[in-house]
Design a protein around this motif. Structure first.
Motif, short mmCIF file in Angstrom:
data_model
loop_
_atom_site.label_atom_id
_atom_site.label_comp_id
_atom_site.label_asym_id
_atom_site.label_seq_id
_atom_site.Cartn_x
_atom_site.Cartn_y
_atom_site.Cartn_z
N GLN A 36 -5.38 10.61 0.84
CA GLN A 36 -6.25 10.00 0.04
C GLN A 36 -5.93 10.40 -1.56
N GLU A 37 -5.90 11.58 -1.61
CA GLU A 37 -5.44 11.96 -3.04
C GLU A 37 -4.16 11.67 -3.71
N ARG A 92 -9.11 3.19 4.96
CA ARG A 92 -8.81 4.43 4.29
C ARG A 92 -9.54 5.53 5.01
N ASP A 93 -10.64 5.21 5.67
CA ASP A 93 -11.54 6.48 6.16
C ASP A 93 -10.37 7.19 7.26
N LEU A 119 -3.10 8.79 -3.32
CA LEU A 119 -3.46 7.29 -3.70
C LEU A 119 -4.07 7.31 -4.93
N ASP A 122 -7.70 13.60 3.85
CA ASP A 122 -7.99 13.89 2.47
C ASP A 122 -6.86 13.94 1.53
N VAL A 141 -7.38 4.41 -4.09
CA VAL A 141 -7.51 4.46 -2.58
C VAL A 141 -8.12 3.33 -1.85
N THR A 176 -7.98 9.35 -6.22
CA THR A 176 -9.55 9.38 -5.65
C THR A 176 -10.51 9.19 -6.79
N GLU A 194 0.96 -1.28 0.15
CA GLU A 194 -0.05 0.03 -0.05
C GLU A 194 0.86 1.12 -0.04
N LEU A 215 -7.41 7.96 6.83
CA LEU A 215 -6.29 8.93 6.08
C LEU A 215 -6.79 10.33 5.83
#
Length: 498
Positions: A173-174, A165-166, A176, A170, A159, A178, A82, A168
Protein backbone atom coordinates in the motif's frame (compact mmCIF):
# COMPACT_ATOMS: atom_id res chain seq x y z
CA UNK A 1 -1.02 47.55 -36.90
CA UNK A 2 -1.27 43.78 -36.20
CA UNK A 3 0.73 41.55 -38.53
CA UNK A 4 -1.28 40.00 -41.35
CA UNK A 5 -0.74 36.72 -43.13
CA UNK A 6 -2.51 35.53 -46.26
CA UNK A 7 -2.57 31.74 -46.67
CA UNK A 8 -3.28 31.34 -50.35
CA UNK A 9 -4.74 28.56 -52.43
CA UNK A 10 -5.13 25.66 -49.99
CA UNK A 11 -8.04 23.28 -49.70
CA UNK A 12 -9.87 24.42 -46.54
CA UNK A 13 -11.57 21.71 -44.49
CA UNK A 14 -14.85 23.13 -43.21
CA UNK A 15 -17.10 21.05 -40.99
CA UNK A 16 -20.22 22.22 -42.81
CA UNK A 17 -18.73 22.14 -46.29
CA UNK A 18 -17.71 19.42 -48.70
CA UNK A 19 -15.85 17.04 -46.37
CA UNK A 20 -14.56 14.87 -49.20
CA UNK A 21 -13.36 17.55 -51.65
CA UNK A 22 -12.99 20.78 -49.67
CA UNK A 23 -13.11 24.01 -51.60
CA UNK A 24 -9.95 25.88 -52.53
CA UNK A 25 -9.83 29.17 -50.65
CA UNK A 26 -7.58 31.72 -49.01
CA UNK A 27 -7.35 32.34 -45.27
CA UNK A 28 -6.51 35.83 -44.00
CA UNK A 29 -5.00 36.00 -40.53
CA UNK A 30 -4.57 39.20 -38.56
CA UNK A 31 -2.45 38.79 -35.45
CA UNK A 32 -3.69 35.55 -33.89
CA UNK A 33 -7.15 35.60 -35.47
CA UNK A 34 -8.70 34.43 -38.72
CA UNK A 35 -10.46 37.46 -40.22
CA UNK A 36 -11.64 36.05 -43.57
CA UNK A 37 -11.92 32.80 -45.49
CA UNK A 38 -12.78 32.81 -49.18
CA UNK A 39 -11.53 32.75 -52.77
CA UNK A 40 -9.16 35.35 -54.17
CA UNK A 41 -8.69 37.39 -51.01
CA UNK A 42 -6.59 40.53 -51.28
CA UNK A 43 -4.31 41.92 -48.60
CA UNK A 44 -1.49 43.98 -50.03
CA UNK A 45 0.29 44.42 -46.71
CA UNK A 46 0.15 40.75 -45.73
CA UNK A 47 2.90 38.16 -45.74
CA UNK A 48 1.91 35.37 -48.12
CA UNK A 49 2.09 31.63 -47.49
CA UNK A 50 1.47 29.55 -50.60
CA UNK A 51 -0.73 26.58 -49.72
CA UNK A 52 -1.39 25.06 -53.11
CA UNK A 53 -1.34 21.28 -52.80
CA UNK A 54 -2.08 21.52 -49.07
CA UNK A 55 -5.17 20.61 -47.08
CA UNK A 56 -5.80 23.12 -44.29
CA UNK A 57 -7.33 21.47 -41.22
CA UNK A 58 -8.37 23.01 -37.91
CA UNK A 59 -5.75 22.35 -35.25
CA UNK A 60 -6.47 19.15 -33.36
CA UNK A 61 -7.26 19.29 -29.64
CA UNK A 62 -5.71 16.67 -27.36
CA UNK A 63 -8.32 16.84 -24.62
CA UNK A 64 -6.57 14.49 -22.19
CA UNK A 65 -2.86 14.15 -21.54
CA UNK A 66 -0.41 13.89 -18.65
CA UNK A 67 3.11 15.21 -19.20
CA UNK A 68 4.55 13.85 -15.96
CA UNK A 69 5.68 10.48 -17.38
CA UNK A 70 6.68 11.42 -20.93
CA UNK A 71 10.15 10.00 -20.39
CA UNK A 72 8.61 6.59 -19.54
CA UNK A 73 7.61 6.07 -23.18
CA UNK A 74 8.26 2.48 -24.27
CA UNK A 75 8.88 1.14 -20.76
CA UNK A 76 5.60 -0.74 -20.24
CA UNK A 77 3.63 -3.54 -21.83
CA UNK A 78 0.93 -5.90 -20.57
CA UNK A 79 0.26 -3.97 -17.36
CA UNK A 80 -3.12 -3.25 -15.83
CA UNK A 81 -3.76 0.35 -14.84
CA UNK A 82 -3.40 -0.39 -11.13
CA UNK A 83 -0.09 -2.23 -11.53
CA UNK A 84 1.20 0.41 -13.95
CA UNK A 85 0.68 3.00 -11.20
CA UNK A 86 3.28 1.21 -9.09
CA UNK A 87 5.91 2.40 -11.55
CA UNK A 88 4.61 5.63 -13.07
CA UNK A 89 3.69 7.39 -9.82
CA UNK A 90 7.24 7.39 -8.43
CA UNK A 91 8.81 8.14 -11.83
CA UNK A 92 6.74 11.31 -12.18
CA UNK A 93 7.42 12.65 -8.70
CA UNK A 94 10.28 14.63 -7.22
CA UNK A 95 12.12 15.14 -10.49
CA UNK A 96 14.50 18.00 -11.26
CA UNK A 97 13.36 21.22 -12.89
CA UNK A 98 15.56 20.38 -15.87
CA UNK A 99 13.73 17.11 -16.30
CA UNK A 100 10.30 18.71 -15.88
CA UNK A 101 11.12 21.25 -18.57
CA UNK A 102 12.51 18.62 -20.95
CA UNK A 103 9.61 16.19 -20.56
CA UNK A 104 7.11 19.03 -21.11
CA UNK A 105 8.89 20.09 -24.30
CA UNK A 106 9.11 16.53 -25.64
CA UNK A 107 5.37 16.01 -25.27
CA UNK A 108 4.55 19.43 -26.70
CA UNK A 109 6.73 18.94 -29.77
CA UNK A 110 5.31 15.51 -30.45
CA UNK A 111 1.81 16.98 -30.28
CA UNK A 112 2.71 19.76 -32.71
CA UNK A 113 4.35 17.40 -35.18
CA UNK A 114 1.16 15.32 -35.30
CA UNK A 115 -1.11 18.32 -35.86
CA UNK A 116 -2.19 18.88 -32.26
CA UNK A 117 -2.28 22.61 -31.59
CA UNK A 118 -4.00 22.48 -28.18
CA UNK A 119 -3.11 20.13 -25.33
CA UNK A 120 -4.95 19.71 -22.04
CA UNK A 121 -2.25 18.74 -19.56
CA UNK A 122 -3.82 17.15 -16.48
CA UNK A 123 -0.53 17.13 -14.67
CA UNK A 124 0.41 15.13 -11.61
CA UNK A 125 2.83 17.72 -10.30
CA UNK A 126 4.67 16.29 -7.29
CA UNK A 127 5.64 18.28 -5.35
CA UNK A 128 2.89 20.81 -5.95
CA UNK A 129 4.99 23.98 -5.93
CA UNK A 130 4.88 27.33 -7.69
CA UNK A 131 8.39 26.81 -9.05
CA UNK A 132 7.28 23.63 -10.80
CA UNK A 133 4.18 25.33 -12.19
CA UNK A 134 6.39 28.09 -13.59
CA UNK A 135 8.68 25.56 -15.30
CA UNK A 136 5.77 23.82 -17.02
CA UNK A 137 4.05 27.00 -18.21
CA UNK A 138 7.36 28.41 -19.44
CA UNK A 139 8.06 25.23 -21.43
CA UNK A 140 4.67 25.38 -23.11
CA UNK A 141 5.23 29.01 -24.05
CA UNK A 142 8.65 28.08 -25.41
CA UNK A 143 7.20 25.32 -27.57
CA UNK A 144 4.46 27.59 -28.89
CA UNK A 145 1.59 25.15 -28.35
CA UNK A 146 -1.78 26.19 -26.92
CA UNK A 147 -1.95 24.69 -23.44
CA UNK A 148 -4.84 24.16 -21.06
CA UNK A 149 -3.06 23.45 -17.81
CA UNK A 150 -4.56 21.78 -14.75
CA UNK A 151 -2.40 20.54 -11.87
CA UNK A 152 -4.15 17.47 -10.50
CA UNK A 153 -5.40 17.61 -6.94
CA UNK A 154 -6.52 14.83 -4.60
CA UNK A 155 -6.83 14.46 -0.83
CA UNK A 156 -7.42 10.70 -0.67
CA UNK A 157 -4.20 8.70 -1.23
CA UNK A 158 -3.46 6.88 -4.53
CA UNK A 159 -3.99 3.45 -2.96
CA UNK A 160 -7.72 4.24 -3.19
CA UNK A 161 -7.49 3.42 -6.91
CA UNK A 162 -7.25 -0.30 -6.08
CA UNK A 163 -10.39 -2.23 -5.24
CA UNK A 164 -9.72 -4.80 -2.49
CA UNK A 165 -6.78 -2.72 -1.35
CA UNK A 166 -7.40 -4.12 2.14
CA UNK A 167 -5.85 -7.38 0.85
CA UNK A 168 -2.54 -5.65 0.14
CA UNK A 169 0.23 -5.75 2.77
CA UNK A 170 1.07 -2.41 4.36
CA UNK A 171 4.33 -2.04 2.45
CA UNK A 172 2.57 -2.63 -0.88
CA UNK A 173 0.00 0.00 0.00
CA UNK A 174 2.88 2.35 0.78
CA UNK A 175 4.29 1.73 -2.71
CA UNK A 176 1.05 2.99 -4.22
CA UNK A 177 0.83 5.91 -1.81
CA UNK A 178 -0.93 6.34 1.52
CA UNK A 179 -0.58 10.09 2.08
CA UNK A 180 -2.14 13.20 0.52
CA UNK A 181 -2.25 16.95 1.02
CA UNK A 182 -5.32 18.52 2.62
CA UNK A 183 -8.20 19.91 0.56
CA UNK A 184 -7.93 23.50 1.79
CA UNK A 185 -4.19 23.66 1.11
CA UNK A 186 -4.64 22.49 -2.47
CA UNK A 187 -7.60 24.74 -3.21
CA UNK A 188 -5.64 27.73 -1.92
CA UNK A 189 -2.75 26.70 -4.15
CA UNK A 190 -4.98 26.55 -7.23
CA UNK A 191 -6.45 29.97 -6.51
CA UNK A 192 -2.97 31.40 -6.06
CA UNK A 193 -1.85 30.06 -9.46
CA UNK A 194 -4.90 31.52 -11.18
CA UNK A 195 -3.99 34.88 -9.64
CA UNK A 196 -0.27 34.59 -10.49
CA UNK A 197 -0.72 33.51 -14.11
CA UNK A 198 -3.96 34.87 -15.58
CA UNK A 199 -4.93 33.13 -18.81
CA UNK A 200 -3.43 35.08 -21.69
CA UNK A 201 -2.56 34.32 -25.29
CA UNK A 202 -2.20 30.57 -25.81
CA UNK A 203 -2.07 29.72 -22.09
CA UNK A 204 -5.34 28.63 -20.44
CA UNK A 205 -6.47 26.95 -17.20
CA UNK A 206 -8.65 24.04 -16.20
CA UNK A 207 -9.29 22.20 -12.93
CA UNK A 208 -8.40 18.56 -12.35
CA UNK A 209 -9.63 16.71 -9.28
CA UNK A 210 -7.95 13.36 -9.94
CA UNK A 211 -11.00 11.10 -9.60
CA UNK A 212 -14.15 11.03 -7.48
CA UNK A 213 -12.84 8.17 -5.33
CA UNK A 214 -9.59 10.09 -4.77
CA UNK A 215 -11.25 13.30 -3.54
CA UNK A 216 -13.31 14.19 -0.49
CA UNK A 217 -16.60 16.07 -0.96
CA UNK A 218 -14.83 19.12 0.50
CA UNK A 219 -12.24 19.13 -2.27
CA UNK A 220 -14.77 18.47 -5.01
CA UNK A 221 -17.11 21.21 -3.79
CA UNK A 222 -14.12 23.56 -3.70
CA UNK A 223 -13.30 22.69 -7.31
CA UNK A 224 -16.95 23.25 -8.28
CA UNK A 225 -16.80 26.70 -6.65
CA UNK A 226 -13.57 27.63 -8.46
CA UNK A 227 -15.01 26.35 -11.73
CA UNK A 228 -18.14 28.48 -11.38
CA UNK A 229 -16.25 31.59 -10.26
CA UNK A 230 -13.66 31.47 -13.04
CA UNK A 231 -15.69 29.68 -15.75
CA UNK A 232 -13.10 26.91 -15.89
CA UNK A 233 -13.57 23.43 -17.38
CA UNK A 234 -13.14 20.48 -15.02
CA UNK A 235 -11.49 17.16 -15.91
CA UNK A 236 -11.62 14.04 -13.73
CA UNK A 237 -11.01 10.31 -14.32
CA UNK A 238 -14.22 8.30 -14.07
CA UNK A 239 -14.94 4.60 -14.73
CA UNK A 240 -11.62 3.89 -16.36
CA UNK A 241 -11.50 0.30 -15.04
CA UNK A 242 -13.91 -2.43 -13.99
CA UNK A 243 -12.76 -2.09 -10.42
CA UNK A 244 -14.02 1.48 -10.32
CA UNK A 245 -17.57 0.26 -10.94
CA UNK A 246 -17.23 -1.92 -7.86
CA UNK A 247 -15.79 0.98 -5.87
CA UNK A 248 -18.80 3.07 -6.86
CA UNK A 249 -21.35 0.39 -6.01
CA UNK A 250 -19.76 -0.68 -2.75
CA UNK A 251 -18.42 2.58 -1.32
CA UNK A 252 -20.81 5.21 -2.70
CA UNK A 253 -24.09 3.64 -1.68
CA UNK A 254 -25.49 6.91 -0.39
CA UNK A 255 -25.15 8.23 -3.94
CA UNK A 256 -26.94 5.25 -5.47
CA UNK A 257 -23.67 3.46 -6.17
CA UNK A 258 -22.91 5.92 -8.97
CA UNK A 259 -19.89 8.19 -9.38
CA UNK A 260 -21.99 10.41 -11.66
CA UNK A 261 -24.55 10.85 -8.88
CA UNK A 262 -21.70 11.67 -6.51
CA UNK A 263 -20.38 14.34 -8.88
CA UNK A 264 -23.88 15.78 -9.17
CA UNK A 265 -24.32 15.80 -5.38
CA UNK A 266 -21.10 17.82 -4.89
CA UNK A 267 -22.06 20.36 -7.57
CA UNK A 268 -19.77 19.26 -10.38
CA UNK A 269 -22.26 17.82 -12.88
CA UNK A 270 -22.45 20.96 -15.03
CA UNK A 271 -21.69 21.92 -18.65
CA UNK A 272 -18.11 22.61 -17.49
CA UNK A 273 -17.51 18.99 -16.44
CA UNK A 274 -15.58 16.48 -18.56
CA UNK A 275 -15.13 12.94 -17.31
CA UNK A 276 -12.18 11.09 -18.78
CA UNK A 277 -12.32 7.50 -20.08
CA UNK A 278 -15.87 6.28 -19.22
CA UNK A 279 -15.07 2.76 -20.33
CA UNK A 280 -17.40 1.27 -17.72
CA UNK A 281 -20.12 3.92 -17.57
CA UNK A 282 -23.73 2.66 -17.63
CA UNK A 283 -26.28 3.76 -20.22
CA UNK A 284 -28.33 5.54 -17.56
CA UNK A 285 -25.28 7.51 -16.49
CA UNK A 286 -24.55 8.46 -20.10
CA UNK A 287 -28.07 9.86 -20.40
CA UNK A 288 -27.59 11.71 -17.10
CA UNK A 289 -24.39 13.25 -18.44
CA UNK A 290 -26.06 14.24 -21.71
CA UNK A 291 -28.95 15.91 -19.89
CA UNK A 292 -26.44 18.01 -17.92
CA UNK A 293 -24.46 18.90 -21.10
CA UNK A 294 -21.41 17.42 -19.42
CA UNK A 295 -18.74 15.82 -21.60
CA UNK A 296 -16.71 12.66 -21.96
CA UNK A 297 -13.13 12.47 -23.24
CA UNK A 298 -12.37 9.12 -24.86
CA UNK A 299 -8.86 7.65 -24.68
CA UNK A 300 -8.98 4.39 -26.62
CA UNK A 301 -5.22 3.95 -26.90
CA UNK A 302 -4.46 3.89 -23.18
CA UNK A 303 -7.62 1.91 -22.39
CA UNK A 304 -6.38 -0.83 -24.71
CA UNK A 305 -2.74 -0.71 -23.63
CA UNK A 306 -3.58 -0.79 -19.91
CA UNK A 307 -6.17 -3.54 -20.28
CA UNK A 308 -9.05 -1.35 -19.14
CA UNK A 309 -11.43 -2.24 -21.97
CA UNK A 310 -13.26 -0.61 -24.86
CA UNK A 311 -15.52 2.39 -24.32
CA UNK A 312 -19.08 1.79 -25.63
CA UNK A 313 -18.90 4.08 -28.65
CA UNK A 314 -22.36 3.48 -30.11
CA UNK A 315 -24.15 3.83 -26.77
CA UNK A 316 -22.28 7.07 -26.14
CA UNK A 317 -23.28 8.37 -29.58
CA UNK A 318 -26.91 7.40 -29.08
CA UNK A 319 -27.06 9.08 -25.67
CA UNK A 320 -26.12 12.39 -27.22
CA UNK A 321 -23.44 13.11 -24.65
CA UNK A 322 -20.81 15.47 -26.02
CA UNK A 323 -17.49 13.81 -26.85
CA UNK A 324 -13.85 14.73 -27.23
CA UNK A 325 -10.71 12.67 -27.85
CA UNK A 326 -7.44 12.40 -25.97
CA UNK A 327 -4.13 10.55 -26.13
CA UNK A 328 -3.35 10.17 -22.40
CA UNK A 329 0.11 9.41 -20.96
CA UNK A 330 3.11 8.73 -23.14
CA UNK A 331 3.79 5.67 -20.98
CA UNK A 332 0.23 4.41 -21.35
CA UNK A 333 -0.18 4.96 -25.09
CA UNK A 334 3.41 5.70 -26.16
CA UNK A 335 2.27 8.32 -28.65
CA UNK A 336 0.50 11.67 -28.87
CA UNK A 337 -1.42 11.13 -32.07
CA UNK A 338 -5.10 11.95 -32.55
CA UNK A 339 -5.16 10.39 -36.00
CA UNK A 340 -4.91 7.03 -34.24
CA UNK A 341 -7.66 8.04 -31.81
CA UNK A 342 -9.99 9.15 -34.60
CA UNK A 343 -9.47 5.92 -36.49
CA UNK A 344 -10.21 3.83 -33.42
CA UNK A 345 -13.40 5.81 -32.79
CA UNK A 346 -14.69 4.77 -36.21
CA UNK A 347 -13.44 1.18 -36.06
CA UNK A 348 -14.86 0.45 -32.60
CA UNK A 349 -18.20 1.78 -33.78
CA UNK A 350 -17.98 -0.49 -36.82
CA UNK A 351 -17.58 -3.66 -34.74
CA UNK A 352 -20.18 -2.68 -32.15
CA UNK A 353 -23.13 -3.50 -34.40
CA UNK A 354 -23.26 -5.83 -37.43
CA UNK A 355 -25.76 -3.51 -39.15
CA UNK A 356 -24.07 -0.76 -41.19
CA UNK A 357 -24.41 2.66 -39.63
CA UNK A 358 -23.72 6.21 -40.80
CA UNK A 359 -20.26 7.22 -42.02
CA UNK A 360 -18.26 8.50 -39.03
CA UNK A 361 -15.00 9.96 -40.34
CA UNK A 362 -16.33 13.52 -40.37
CA UNK A 363 -17.80 12.98 -36.90
CA UNK A 364 -14.44 11.78 -35.55
CA UNK A 365 -12.86 14.94 -36.96
CA UNK A 366 -15.46 17.06 -35.18
CA UNK A 367 -14.71 15.33 -31.87
CA UNK A 368 -10.97 15.93 -32.36
CA UNK A 369 -11.49 19.62 -33.13
CA UNK A 370 -14.78 21.23 -32.12
CA UNK A 371 -15.49 18.60 -29.46
CA UNK A 372 -12.08 19.08 -27.91
CA UNK A 373 -12.45 22.86 -28.13
CA UNK A 374 -15.74 22.70 -26.25
CA UNK A 375 -14.22 20.39 -23.62
CA UNK A 376 -11.31 22.72 -22.84
CA UNK A 377 -13.52 25.78 -22.61
CA UNK A 378 -12.57 27.26 -25.98
CA UNK A 379 -15.59 26.21 -28.00
CA UNK A 380 -16.04 29.60 -29.64
CA UNK A 381 -12.33 30.26 -30.22
CA UNK A 382 -10.74 27.17 -31.83
CA UNK A 383 -11.76 23.98 -33.64
CA UNK A 384 -12.81 25.40 -37.01
CA UNK A 385 -11.41 27.51 -39.84
CA UNK A 386 -13.72 30.48 -39.90
CA UNK A 387 -13.67 34.21 -39.32
CA UNK A 388 -13.32 35.24 -35.68
CA UNK A 389 -11.60 32.07 -34.50
CA UNK A 390 -7.97 31.67 -33.49
CA UNK A 391 -5.61 30.85 -36.33
CA UNK A 392 -4.70 27.32 -35.19
CA UNK A 393 -4.13 25.52 -38.47
CA UNK A 394 -2.54 22.34 -39.75
CA UNK A 395 -1.12 22.12 -43.28
CA UNK A 396 -1.40 18.58 -44.66
CA UNK A 397 0.78 17.75 -47.65
CA UNK A 398 -1.47 16.20 -50.28
CA UNK A 399 1.60 14.88 -52.07
CA UNK A 400 2.05 12.39 -49.25
CA UNK A 401 1.38 8.81 -50.36
CA UNK A 402 -1.60 8.64 -47.98
CA UNK A 403 -3.47 10.83 -50.47
CA UNK A 404 -2.62 8.86 -53.61
CA UNK A 405 -5.27 8.58 -54.90
CA UNK A 406 -7.12 11.44 -53.19
CA UNK A 407 -10.80 10.53 -52.87
CA UNK A 408 -11.97 11.93 -49.53
CA UNK A 409 -10.35 14.45 -47.20
CA UNK A 410 -12.34 13.30 -44.17
CA UNK A 411 -11.87 9.58 -44.69
CA UNK A 412 -8.21 9.78 -45.59
CA UNK A 413 -7.42 12.07 -42.66
CA UNK A 414 -9.02 9.54 -40.32
CA UNK A 415 -8.21 6.20 -41.95
CA UNK A 416 -4.88 6.76 -43.74
CA UNK A 417 -3.13 9.75 -42.15
CA UNK A 418 -0.53 8.87 -39.52
CA UNK A 419 0.85 12.32 -38.85
CA UNK A 420 3.46 11.90 -41.58
CA UNK A 421 1.55 14.29 -43.82
CA UNK A 422 1.67 17.16 -41.32
CA UNK A 423 3.96 19.63 -43.06
CA UNK A 424 3.38 22.89 -41.18
CA UNK A 425 1.50 23.97 -38.06
CA UNK A 426 0.27 27.40 -37.04
CA UNK A 427 -0.81 28.30 -33.50
CA UNK A 428 -2.41 31.68 -32.81
CA UNK A 429 -1.16 32.97 -36.14
CA UNK A 430 2.44 31.90 -35.52
CA UNK A 431 4.09 29.22 -37.64
CA UNK A 432 5.56 26.83 -35.06
CA UNK A 433 6.29 24.02 -37.53
CA UNK A 434 7.37 25.30 -40.93
CA UNK A 435 7.74 22.75 -43.74
CA UNK A 436 8.80 20.06 -41.31
CA UNK A 437 11.04 22.16 -39.09
CA UNK A 438 10.07 23.22 -35.58
CA UNK A 439 10.72 26.95 -35.37
CA UNK A 440 10.45 27.42 -31.60
CA UNK A 441 12.78 24.86 -30.04
CA UNK A 442 16.18 23.50 -31.03
CA UNK A 443 15.20 19.85 -31.42
CA UNK A 444 18.74 18.56 -31.67
CA UNK A 445 19.74 20.32 -28.46
CA UNK A 446 16.63 18.87 -26.79
CA UNK A 447 17.55 15.36 -27.96
CA UNK A 448 21.00 15.72 -26.47
CA UNK A 449 19.58 17.09 -23.23
CA UNK A 450 17.10 14.22 -22.90
CA UNK A 451 19.84 11.68 -23.65
CA UNK A 452 21.82 13.07 -20.72
CA UNK A 453 18.82 13.07 -18.40
CA UNK A 454 17.88 9.50 -19.32
CA UNK A 455 21.10 8.05 -17.91
CA UNK A 456 19.91 8.85 -14.40
CA UNK A 457 16.24 8.30 -15.23
CA UNK A 458 16.78 4.71 -16.38
CA UNK A 459 18.81 3.91 -13.27
CA UNK A 460 15.99 5.29 -11.11
CA UNK A 461 13.42 3.33 -13.08
CA UNK A 462 15.34 0.07 -12.73
CA UNK A 463 15.49 0.61 -8.97
CA UNK A 464 11.72 1.19 -8.85
CA UNK A 465 11.08 -2.00 -10.83
CA UNK A 466 13.20 -4.04 -8.43
CA UNK A 467 11.49 -2.52 -5.41
CA UNK A 468 8.02 -3.39 -6.77
CA UNK A 469 8.60 -7.09 -7.44
CA UNK A 470 7.16 -8.07 -4.06
CA UNK A 471 3.90 -6.24 -4.85
CA UNK A 472 3.08 -8.04 -8.08
CA UNK A 473 1.45 -11.24 -6.72
CA UNK A 474 -0.77 -9.21 -4.39
CA UNK A 475 -1.79 -6.81 -7.16
CA UNK A 476 -2.58 -9.72 -9.47
CA UNK A 477 -4.80 -11.35 -6.85
CA UNK A 478 -6.66 -8.09 -6.21
CA UNK A 479 -7.24 -7.84 -9.96
CA UNK A 480 -8.58 -11.40 -10.14
CA UNK A 481 -11.06 -10.62 -7.38
CA UNK A 482 -12.32 -7.63 -9.36
CA UNK A 483 -12.95 -9.86 -12.37
CA UNK A 484 -14.60 -12.63 -10.35
CA UNK A 485 -17.67 -10.45 -9.72
CA UNK A 486 -20.43 -10.07 -12.31
CA UNK A 487 -21.23 -6.38 -12.81
CA UNK A 488 -23.71 -6.77 -15.66
CA UNK A 489 -21.66 -5.16 -18.43
CA UNK A 490 -18.85 -6.19 -20.76
CA UNK A 491 -16.09 -4.05 -22.20
CA UNK A 492 -13.59 -6.72 -23.35
CA UNK A 493 -13.39 -8.80 -26.50
CA UNK A 494 -14.90 -12.23 -26.01
CA UNK A 495 -12.53 -15.16 -26.36
CA UNK A 496 -13.42 -18.38 -28.15
CA UNK A 497 -13.69 -21.17 -25.59
CA UNK A 498 -14.67 -24.07 -27.85
Amino acid sequence: MPSRTLIRGGQVYEHGGDIHRPRTADVLVEGSTIVDVGPDLRAEDAAVIEASGKLLVPGLVNAHYHSHDTLCRGMFEEQTLETWLLYTLPMGAGRSKEEIRARTLVGALECLRSGITTVQDMLGLVPLTEDNVDVVLSAYREAGIRSVFSPMVWDIPPVAMVRHRDTLPDDVQEMLGTRALGAEEQLDFLQAQLDRHPAVGAQHWALAPFAPQRCTPELLRGCAKLSAEHNLPVFTHVYETRGQVLIARELFGEHGGSLINFLEDVGLLTPLLNIVHSVWISRGEMDQMAAADAGIVLNFLSNLKLKSGIAPVLDLRESGVRLALGCDNCSGTDVQNLFQAMKLFCLFAAVSDPEPGPPLAHEALRHATLGGARAVGLGDRIGAIESGREADLVFIDLDDIAYLPYNSAARQLVYTETGRGVESVMVAGRMVVDRGTVTTVDEQALREEVAGLMRHFVDDYDAVVRSRERALPYMAEAQRRVWSQDIGMHRFLQRTRA
